[in-house]
Design a protein around this motif. Structure first.
Motif, PDB file in Angstrom:
ATOM      1  N   LEU A 131       0.828  -1.209   0.000  1.00  0.00           N
ATOM      2  CA  LEU A 131       0.000   0.000   0.000  1.00  0.00           C
ATOM      3  C   LEU A 131       0.860   1.255   0.000  1.00  0.00           C
ATOM      4  O   LEU A 131       0.485   2.277  -0.584  1.00  0.00           O
ATOM      5  CB  LEU A 131      -0.923   0.002   1.224  1.00  0.00           C
ATOM      6  N   LEU A 132       2.018   1.185   0.654  1.00  0.00           N
ATOM      7  CA  LEU A 132       2.892   2.345   0.763  1.00  0.00           C
ATOM      8  C   LEU A 132       3.765   2.545  -0.476  1.00  0.00           C
ATOM      9  O   LEU A 132       4.660   3.376  -0.480  1.00  0.00           O
ATOM     10  CB  LEU A 132       3.770   2.219   2.013  1.00  0.00           C
ATOM     11  N   GLY A 133       3.485   1.791  -1.520  1.00  0.00           N
ATOM     12  CA  GLY A 133       4.129   2.047  -2.801  1.00  0.00           C
ATOM     13  C   GLY A 133       5.433   1.322  -3.038  1.00  0.00           C
ATOM     14  O   GLY A 133       6.109   1.582  -4.038  1.00  0.00           O
ATOM     15  N   ILE A 134       5.828   0.408  -2.148  1.00  0.00           N
ATOM     16  CA  ILE A 134       7.046  -0.363  -2.369  1.00  0.00           C
ATOM     17  C   ILE A 134       6.784  -1.395  -3.457  1.00  0.00           C
ATOM     18  O   ILE A 134       5.787  -2.110  -3.425  1.00  0.00           O
ATOM     19  CB  ILE A 134       7.513  -1.041  -1.064  1.00  0.00           C
ATOM     20  N   ARG A 135       7.686  -1.482  -4.422  1.00  0.00           N
ATOM     21  CA  ARG A 135       7.504  -2.390  -5.559  1.00  0.00           C
ATOM     22  C   ARG A 135       8.501  -3.542  -5.566  1.00  0.00           C
ATOM     23  O   ARG A 135       8.273  -4.545  -6.216  1.00  0.00           O
ATOM     24  CB  ARG A 135       7.631  -1.593  -6.874  1.00  0.00           C
ATOM     25  N   GLN A 136       9.609  -3.395  -4.868  1.00  0.00           N
ATOM     26  CA  GLN A 136      10.627  -4.440  -4.818  1.00  0.00           C
ATOM     27  C   GLN A 136      10.566  -5.141  -3.461  1.00  0.00           C
ATOM     28  O   GLN A 136      10.642  -4.500  -2.416  1.00  0.00           O
ATOM     29  CB  GLN A 136      12.025  -3.846  -5.032  1.00  0.00           C
ATOM     30  N   PHE A 137      10.429  -6.475  -3.487  1.00  0.00           N
ATOM     31  CA  PHE A 137      10.343  -7.263  -2.254  1.00  0.00           C
ATOM     32  C   PHE A 137      11.398  -8.360  -2.264  1.00  0.00           C
ATOM     33  O   PHE A 137      11.682  -8.960  -3.302  1.00  0.00           O
ATOM     34  CB  PHE A 137       8.969  -7.913  -2.113  1.00  0.00           C
ATOM     35  N   VAL A 138      11.967  -8.615  -1.085  1.00  0.00           N
ATOM     36  CA  VAL A 138      12.828  -9.777  -0.882  1.00  0.00           C
ATOM     37  C   VAL A 138      12.183 -10.639   0.197  1.00  0.00           C
ATOM     38  O   VAL A 138      11.934 -10.162   1.313  1.00  0.00           O
ATOM     39  CB  VAL A 138      14.246  -9.372  -0.435  1.00  0.00           C
ATOM     40  N   LEU A 139      11.870 -11.870  -0.138  1.00  0.00           N
ATOM     41  CA  LEU A 139      11.408 -12.833   0.853  1.00  0.00           C
ATOM     42  C   LEU A 139      12.646 -13.511   1.425  1.00  0.00           C
ATOM     43  O   LEU A 139      13.254 -14.373   0.781  1.00  0.00           O
ATOM     44  CB  LEU A 139      10.469 -13.859   0.213  1.00  0.00           C
ATOM     45  N   LEU A 170       2.026  -8.157  -6.502  1.00  0.00           N
ATOM     46  CA  LEU A 170       3.385  -7.676  -6.310  1.00  0.00           C
ATOM     47  C   LEU A 170       4.186  -7.938  -7.575  1.00  0.00           C
ATOM     48  O   LEU A 170       4.212  -9.056  -8.088  1.00  0.00           O
ATOM     49  CB  LEU A 170       4.047  -8.379  -5.117  1.00  0.00           C
ATOM     50  N   ALA A 171       4.844  -6.930  -8.064  1.00  0.00           N
ATOM     51  CA  ALA A 171       5.503  -7.026  -9.366  1.00  0.00           C
ATOM     52  C   ALA A 171       6.852  -7.740  -9.310  1.00  0.00           C
ATOM     53  O   ALA A 171       7.231  -8.430 -10.247  1.00  0.00           O
ATOM     54  CB  ALA A 171       5.679  -5.630  -9.959  1.00  0.00           C
ATOM     55  N   HIS A 172       7.606  -7.559  -8.210  1.00  0.00           N
ATOM     56  CA  HIS A 172       8.963  -8.108  -8.161  1.00  0.00           C
ATOM     57  C   HIS A 172       9.241  -8.673  -6.768  1.00  0.00           C
ATOM     58  O   HIS A 172       9.367  -7.911  -5.807  1.00  0.00           O
ATOM     59  CB  HIS A 172       9.993  -7.030  -8.497  1.00  0.00           C
ATOM     60  N   VAL A 173       9.328  -9.990  -6.678  1.00  0.00           N
ATOM     61  CA  VAL A 173       9.657 -10.651  -5.413  1.00  0.00           C
ATOM     62  C   VAL A 173      10.790 -11.636  -5.664  1.00  0.00           C
ATOM     63  O   VAL A 173      10.711 -12.465  -6.567  1.00  0.00           O
ATOM     64  CB  VAL A 173       8.443 -11.412  -4.831  1.00  0.00           C
ATOM     65  N   VAL A 174      11.845 -11.541  -4.864  1.00  0.00           N
ATOM     66  CA  VAL A 174      12.972 -12.462  -4.954  1.00  0.00           C
ATOM     67  C   VAL A 174      13.093 -13.191  -3.618  1.00  0.00           C
ATOM     68  O   VAL A 174      13.110 -12.558  -2.561  1.00  0.00           O
ATOM     69  CB  VAL A 174      14.283 -11.714  -5.260  1.00  0.00           C
ATOM     70  N   ALA A 175      13.137 -14.519  -3.651  1.00  0.00           N
ATOM     71  CA  ALA A 175      13.235 -15.332  -2.437  1.00  0.00           C
ATOM     72  C   ALA A 175      14.682 -15.761  -2.229  1.00  0.00           C
ATOM     73  O   ALA A 175      15.324 -16.265  -3.161  1.00  0.00           O
ATOM     74  CB  ALA A 175      12.334 -16.544  -2.540  1.00  0.00           C
ATOM     75  N   GLN A 421     -11.185   2.081 -10.654  1.00  0.00           N
ATOM     76  CA  GLN A 421     -10.498   1.426 -11.758  1.00  0.00           C
ATOM     77  C   GLN A 421      -9.450   0.450 -11.240  1.00  0.00           C
ATOM     78  O   GLN A 421      -8.784   0.687 -10.249  1.00  0.00           O
ATOM     79  CB  GLN A 421      -9.815   2.471 -12.657  1.00  0.00           C
ATOM     80  N   GLU A 422      -9.326  -0.687 -11.925  1.00  0.00           N
ATOM     81  CA  GLU A 422      -8.326  -1.685 -11.592  1.00  0.00           C
ATOM     82  C   GLU A 422      -7.142  -1.561 -12.553  1.00  0.00           C
ATOM     83  O   GLU A 422      -7.320  -1.374 -13.755  1.00  0.00           O
ATOM     84  CB  GLU A 422      -8.916  -3.102 -11.701  1.00  0.00           C
ATOM     85  N   VAL A 423      -5.927  -1.674 -12.008  1.00  0.00           N
ATOM     86  CA  VAL A 423      -4.720  -1.634 -12.835  1.00  0.00           C
ATOM     87  C   VAL A 423      -4.062  -3.006 -12.750  1.00  0.00           C
ATOM     88  O   VAL A 423      -3.413  -3.341 -11.762  1.00  0.00           O
ATOM     89  CB  VAL A 423      -3.735  -0.547 -12.359  1.00  0.00           C
ATOM     90  N   PRO A 424      -4.235  -3.875 -13.757  1.00  0.00           N
ATOM     91  CA  PRO A 424      -3.677  -5.228 -13.682  1.00  0.00           C
ATOM     92  C   PRO A 424      -2.165  -5.236 -13.740  1.00  0.00           C
ATOM     93  O   PRO A 424      -1.552  -4.484 -14.485  1.00  0.00           O
ATOM     94  CB  PRO A 424      -4.279  -5.917 -14.915  1.00  0.00           C
ATOM     95  N   VAL A 425      -1.554  -6.069 -12.914  1.00  0.00           N
ATOM     96  CA  VAL A 425      -0.109  -6.228 -12.901  1.00  0.00           C
ATOM     97  C   VAL A 425       0.191  -7.723 -12.872  1.00  0.00           C
ATOM     98  O   VAL A 425      -0.346  -8.449 -12.047  1.00  0.00           O
ATOM     99  CB  VAL A 425       0.534  -5.550 -11.662  1.00  0.00           C
ATOM    100  N   GLU A 426       1.037  -8.176 -13.773  1.00  0.00           N
ATOM    101  CA  GLU A 426       1.441  -9.580 -13.777  1.00  0.00           C
ATOM    102  C   GLU A 426       2.529  -9.798 -12.731  1.00  0.00           C
ATOM    103  O   GLU A 426       3.595  -9.193 -12.797  1.00  0.00           O
ATOM    104  CB  GLU A 426       1.955  -9.986 -15.166  1.00  0.00           C
ATOM    105  N   PRO A 427       2.278 -10.672 -11.735  1.00  0.00           N
ATOM    106  CA  PRO A 427       3.313 -10.891 -10.714  1.00  0.00           C
ATOM    107  C   PRO A 427       4.516 -11.636 -11.274  1.00  0.00           C
ATOM    108  O   PRO A 427       4.382 -12.530 -12.099  1.00  0.00           O
ATOM    109  CB  PRO A 427       2.580 -11.731  -9.649  1.00  0.00           C
ATOM    110  N   ILE A 428       5.710 -11.221 -10.808  1.00  0.00           N
ATOM    111  CA  ILE A 428       6.946 -11.877 -11.210  1.00  0.00           C
ATOM    112  C   ILE A 428       7.636 -12.335  -9.931  1.00  0.00           C
ATOM    113  O   ILE A 428       7.981 -11.515  -9.075  1.00  0.00           O
ATOM    114  CB  ILE A 428       7.861 -10.913 -11.978  1.00  0.00           C
ATOM    115  N   PHE A 429       7.799 -13.650  -9.755  1.00  0.00           N
ATOM    116  CA  PHE A 429       8.374 -14.205  -8.530  1.00  0.00           C
ATOM    117  C   PHE A 429       9.652 -14.943  -8.891  1.00  0.00           C
ATOM    118  O   PHE A 429       9.635 -15.855  -9.708  1.00  0.00           O
ATOM    119  CB  PHE A 429       7.387 -15.170  -7.866  1.00  0.00           C
TER     120      PHE A 429
END
Length: 431
Positions: A131-139, A170-175, A421-429
């Protein structure tokens, strides 16, 4: 050299402070005097290893409890990049601290204890970071050493978290599998995890793209202070100090002052008491205007080609932070940087279920609830939707009597039709 701001979040005892300590320690970012202090503490406790968590636990009370309560900031540099780290507390009652830390972050490291797997706080912190606009995630699946570096445990947690990533788009998640205590995959790749062929945590942090700080095409500048020395040398000087929140300002720009709508021209831009031809976010500046127009603290100065929303009604997402529940009709203050206006919550539209991320009807918001509301303000506010500009789309709600912070708010819509309005995003994991 660019700067990556990232936050570590997760549940209690997932090892956030130890992870940050390991990053600092193994990247040679700890000063000699601090190393000497850590060594003294190690000797005093007859421990075989240095307590790396002490590099982030700054308050004595926190150390005595064995937990991190406040938000701690640390800074370090590698040959490739500078870093600003925020260590957020894991306790659910300190969700407000996590929101504060994540509001300026470019990336979120979501720590999961390999023995516990994905739990409620994992979901809550991921939702808030999204929600706070973070787009890059590391699991970051930590404490792999306590489960024998078992790949099956890692893959099970990845599969569980992937459901969250898909739900939240979530657009970018790296585990990354790791052990912060022993340094596995934190700075250097681990010999104990031969089945993992991806980067170490630091390698990923050094290479991940850093997003732009703000929307460069929509300049924003809010007045924090009106400077009027009224001295013999400067009897008529009037400057407007603040930080450029987005875009670029140049001498000669024709601008409009909101919410009054008055037009004028920028005559002088000063940075560190030196006149410059132009300045760009996030620089602190003093603007001098050609005409003697009425400008006050909290007013916004933008080029006449810019299009901020000047509104008295808006929809917003709130993280409620007060013990007293929020109900429709509550009167409070909206603080949008230097602008403070009276307001009321006219409607609570919905609440987000932490387990399913689905919206549900509600007539109140309790502590740590995430709700969508409609606000009405006594005076116009100059804002942007948070998804368009994080700097100008965030605000806090304040209690009129006590001055206590009640909620962190994100402008969801100034136009109800756009809000739906919905903004579709393809998740990349990635693994």
């Amino acid at each position: 050299m660019d700067i990556l701001r990232f936050i570590t979040c997760g549940s209690v005892d997932d090892g956030k402070s130890t992870l940050i300590g390991r990053l600092l320690y193994d990247s040679d970012s700890v000063s000699l005097d601090v190393l000497a202090t850590l060594e003294k503490k190690r000797s005093a406790t007859n421990s075989t290893d240095v307590d790396l968590a002490l590099l982030t636990d700054g308050l004595k009370a926190e150390r005595e409890q064995g937990i991190t309560i406040d938000v701690a900031h640390k800074y370090f540099t590698t040959p490739r990049r500078k870093f600003i780290i925020t260590d957020a507390p894991g306790h659910v009652q300190y969700t407000r601290n996590m929101v504060t830390g994540a509001s300026n972050a470019d990336l979120a490291i979501v720590l999961v204890d390999a023995r516990q797997g994905v739990i409620e706080q994992t979901r809550r912190h991921t939702l808030l970071a999204s929600l706070l606009g973070i787009r890059q995630f590391v699991l970051a699946i930590n404490k792999l050493d306590l489960v024998g570096y078992d790949e099956a445990v890692f893959q099970k947690i990845v599969a569980d978290y992937q459901e969250i990533a898909e739900q939240l788009k979530l657009a970018h998640v790296v585990a990354i599998p790791l052990s912060a205590l022993h340094g596995d995959n934190v700075v250097k790749r681990s010999k104990h995890i031969g089945w993992y062929h991806g980067p170490s945590l630091l390698e990923h942090l050094e290479s991940v793209p850093v997003p732009a700080d703000a929307n460069p095409h929509e300049p924003r500048f809010q007045v924090q202070y009106v400077i009027r020395p009224q001295t013999e040398e400067l009897p008529d000087y009037r400057g407007y100090a603040g930080r450029i929140q987005s875009g670029t300002y140049s001498v000669g720009d024709r601008v409009r002052v909101w919410p009054s709508g008055l037009e004028t021209v920028i005559d002088v831009i000063e940075v560190d008491q030196r006149a410059v031809a132009s300045a760009t976010a996030p620089q602190g500046v003093v603007l001098s205007l050609r005409d003697d127009v009425d400008v006050s603290r909290g007013d916004t100065i933008v080029p006449i080609t810019a299009h901020p929303a000047v509104v008295r009604e808006l929809e917003a997402t709130l993280c409620w932070m007060d013990e007293r529940p929020l109900r429709a009709g509550r009167k409070l203050l909206v603080q949008h940087h230097a602008a403070v206006v009276k307001a009321s919550v006219t409607t609570i539209l919905q609440k987000t279920d932490i387990e399913t991320f689905e919206s549900q009807g509600t007539d109140e918001a309790k502590l740590n609830d995430i709700v969508r509301v409609r606000l009405k303000t006594a005076l116009p506010l100059v804002v942007d939707e948070y998804r368009q500009n994080r700097a100008t789309g965030a605000f806090i709600l304040v209690d009129e009597q006590t001055g206590a912070t009640l909620a962190a708010g994100l402008v969801a819509a100034t136009d109800p039709e756009y809000f739906t309005q919905e903004v579709p995003v393809e998740p990349i994991f990635s693994i």
